[in-house]
Design a protein around this motif. Structure first.
Motif, mmCIF file in Angstrom:
data_model
loop_
_atom_site.group_PDB
_atom_site.id
_atom_site.type_symbol
_atom_site.label_atom_id
_atom_site.label_comp_id
_atom_site.label_asym_id
_atom_site.label_seq_id
_atom_site.Cartn_x
_atom_site.Cartn_y
_atom_site.Cartn_z
ATOM 1 N N MET A 152 1.324 -1.199 -0.432
ATOM 2 C CA MET A 152 -0.217 0.216 0.184
ATOM 3 C C MET A 152 1.115 1.391 -0.437
ATOM 4 S SD MET A 152 -3.256 0.971 0.355
ATOM 5 C CE MET A 152 -3.848 2.910 0.633
ATOM 6 N N ASN A 153 0.403 1.866 -1.200
ATOM 7 C CA ASN A 153 1.409 3.607 -0.961
ATOM 8 C C ASN A 153 0.298 3.881 -0.014
ATOM 9 O OD1 ASN A 153 3.002 1.746 -2.179
ATOM 10 N ND2 ASN A 153 2.943 2.107 -4.435
ATOM 11 N N THR A 154 1.416 5.193 0.172
ATOM 12 C CA THR A 154 0.735 6.596 0.229
ATOM 13 C C THR A 154 1.308 7.720 0.478
ATOM 14 O OG1 THR A 154 0.388 5.441 2.845
ATOM 15 C CG2 THR A 154 -0.670 7.598 2.786
ATOM 16 N N ILE A 155 1.055 9.540 -0.094
ATOM 17 C CA ILE A 155 1.550 10.385 -0.084
ATOM 18 C C ILE A 155 0.592 11.430 0.626
ATOM 19 C CG2 ILE A 155 1.294 11.712 -1.812
ATOM 20 C CD1 ILE A 155 1.709 9.915 -4.002
ATOM 21 N N LEU A 156 2.067 11.709 1.770
ATOM 22 C CA LEU A 156 1.240 12.689 2.330
ATOM 23 C C LEU A 156 2.110 13.808 2.726
ATOM 24 C CD1 LEU A 156 2.414 10.582 6.125
ATOM 25 C CD2 LEU A 156 -0.091 10.822 5.102
ATOM 26 N N LYS A 157 1.784 15.013 3.005
ATOM 27 C CA LYS A 157 1.811 16.515 2.974
ATOM 28 C C LYS A 157 3.326 16.388 4.460
ATOM 29 C CE LYS A 157 1.339 21.553 3.185
ATOM 30 N NZ LYS A 157 0.147 22.012 3.198
ATOM 31 N N ALA A 158 4.736 16.875 3.996
ATOM 32 C CA ALA A 158 6.001 16.208 5.100
ATOM 33 C C ALA A 158 4.478 17.669 5.872
ATOM 34 C CB ALA A 158 6.833 16.911 4.619
ATOM 35 N N SER A 159 5.173 17.087 7.469
ATOM 36 C CA SER A 159 5.443 18.160 8.021
ATOM 37 C C SER A 159 6.538 17.163 9.369
ATOM 38 C CB SER A 159 4.177 17.965 9.005
ATOM 39 O OG SER A 159 4.138 16.580 10.139
ATOM 40 N N LEU A 160 6.513 18.303 10.488
ATOM 41 C CA LEU A 160 8.010 18.322 11.490
ATOM 42 C C LEU A 160 7.648 16.923 11.571
ATOM 43 C CD1 LEU A 160 8.196 21.737 13.225
ATOM 44 C CD2 LEU A 160 9.362 21.177 11.503
ATOM 45 N N ALA A 161 7.224 16.281 12.540
ATOM 46 C CA ALA A 161 7.061 14.875 12.212
ATOM 47 C C ALA A 161 7.544 13.533 11.123
ATOM 48 C CB ALA A 161 5.158 13.907 12.311
ATOM 49 N N HIS A 162 7.461 14.410 10.410
ATOM 50 C CA HIS A 162 8.675 13.460 9.110
ATOM 51 C C HIS A 162 10.046 13.596 9.262
ATOM 52 C CE1 HIS A 162 3.322 13.979 7.769
ATOM 53 N NE2 HIS A 162 4.077 13.049 8.494
ATOM 54 N N LEU A 163 10.549 14.486 9.963
ATOM 55 C CA LEU A 163 11.631 15.654 9.284
ATOM 56 C C LEU A 163 12.561 14.424 9.652
ATOM 57 C CD1 LEU A 163 13.466 18.337 8.839
ATOM 58 C CD2 LEU A 163 12.859 18.224 11.602
ATOM 59 N N ASN A 164 12.805 13.599 10.411
ATOM 60 C CA ASN A 164 14.318 12.431 10.102
ATOM 61 C C ASN A 164 13.622 11.605 8.989
ATOM 62 O OD1 ASN A 164 15.257 13.875 12.793
ATOM 63 N ND2 ASN A 164 13.812 12.356 13.954
ATOM 64 N N GLU A 165 13.296 11.004 8.841
ATOM 65 C CA GLU A 165 12.411 10.396 6.934
ATOM 66 C C GLU A 165 12.933 11.183 5.789
ATOM 67 O OE1 GLU A 165 9.659 10.589 9.546
ATOM 68 O OE2 GLU A 165 9.648 8.544 10.128
ATOM 69 N N PHE A 166 11.994 12.274 6.549
ATOM 70 C CA PHE A 166 12.776 13.649 5.714
ATOM 71 C C PHE A 166 13.878 13.741 4.815
ATOM 72 C CE2 PHE A 166 11.391 17.710 3.288
ATOM 73 C CZ PHE A 166 11.472 17.359 2.211
ATOM 74 N N ALA A 167 15.061 14.053 5.986
ATOM 75 C CA ALA A 167 16.021 14.200 6.344
ATOM 76 C C ALA A 167 17.018 13.098 5.130
ATOM 77 C CB ALA A 167 16.353 15.034 7.677
ATOM 78 N N GLU A 168 16.244 11.900 5.673
ATOM 79 C CA GLU A 168 17.145 11.429 4.858
ATOM 80 C C GLU A 168 17.145 11.026 3.277
ATOM 81 O OE1 GLU A 168 16.744 7.736 7.341
ATOM 82 O OE2 GLU A 168 16.917 8.635 9.305
ATOM 83 N N LEU A 169 16.495 11.161 3.250
ATOM 84 C CA LEU A 169 16.105 10.997 2.140
ATOM 85 C C LEU A 169 16.797 12.059 0.982
ATOM 86 C CD1 LEU A 169 12.432 9.958 1.817
ATOM 87 C CD2 LEU A 169 13.949 8.622 0.515
ATOM 88 N N PHE A 170 16.716 13.472 1.659
ATOM 89 C CA PHE A 170 17.126 14.635 1.478
ATOM 90 C C PHE A 170 18.857 14.531 0.908
ATOM 91 C CE2 PHE A 170 18.270 19.155 1.376
ATOM 92 C CZ PHE A 170 17.369 19.650 0.469
#
Length: 147
Positions: free
Chosen positions: A1-19
């Motif tokens: 299952m795939n989900t697309i979410l708008k990034a928030s500070l709650a996602h910062l660690n995962e987002f930073a790794e991808l970035f």
């Protein structure tokens, strides 16, 4: 299952790794903490909109938009500044899903469209974007000024 979410500070660690992976892809040195601070500022100051795609319980890619304004259309336009999918998850349609979400966001925000640029050597992107309805601008040269 795939989900697309708008990034928030709650996602910062995962987002930073991808970035950080994205930056390394473009031949930049890894700078996880500096990138994390950069992203935190963008989210906190509402200076960008980022969509994260999640496959199962893992974030595998993102698309980051910055606001522009188009002088001809007299409307907001979004700069698709960054698009990245973890190499282990490529070829599964995640980039297309992120691009579709960005297009839908244009509708949601009454924007006239998306603008993006990529390196001439980005073979994957240069194949993907025309397949997703993007047109290569043959009429303009883009220049950068760096201080």
């Amino acid at each position: 299952m795939n989900t697309i979410l708008k990034a928030s500070l709650a996602h910062l660690n995962e987002f930073a790794e991808l970035f950080d992976q994205y930056r390394v892809f473009y031949r930049q040195e890894s700078a996880l903490e500096k990138g994390k601070k950069f992203l935190e500022e963008r989210i906190t100051n509402q200076e960008s909109v980022t969509f994260l795609i999640k496959h199962g319980d893992k974030f595998v890619g993102f698309a980051q938009l910055y606001p522009l304004f188009h002088y001809k259309a007299l409307q907001r336009q979004w700069l698709l500044s960054d698009l990245f999918v973890d190499p282990a998850y490529r070829g599964r349609g995640f980039s297309i899903a992120l691009l579709d979400k960005c297009k839908a966001y244009c509708d949601e925000t009454d924007a006239c469209g998306l603008l993006l640029e990529t390196e001439k050597t980005n073979i994957i992107g240069n194949r993907l974007y025309p397949k997703c309805g993007f047109e290569l601008d043959q009429d303009h040269n883009y220049y950068n000024w760096w201080k």
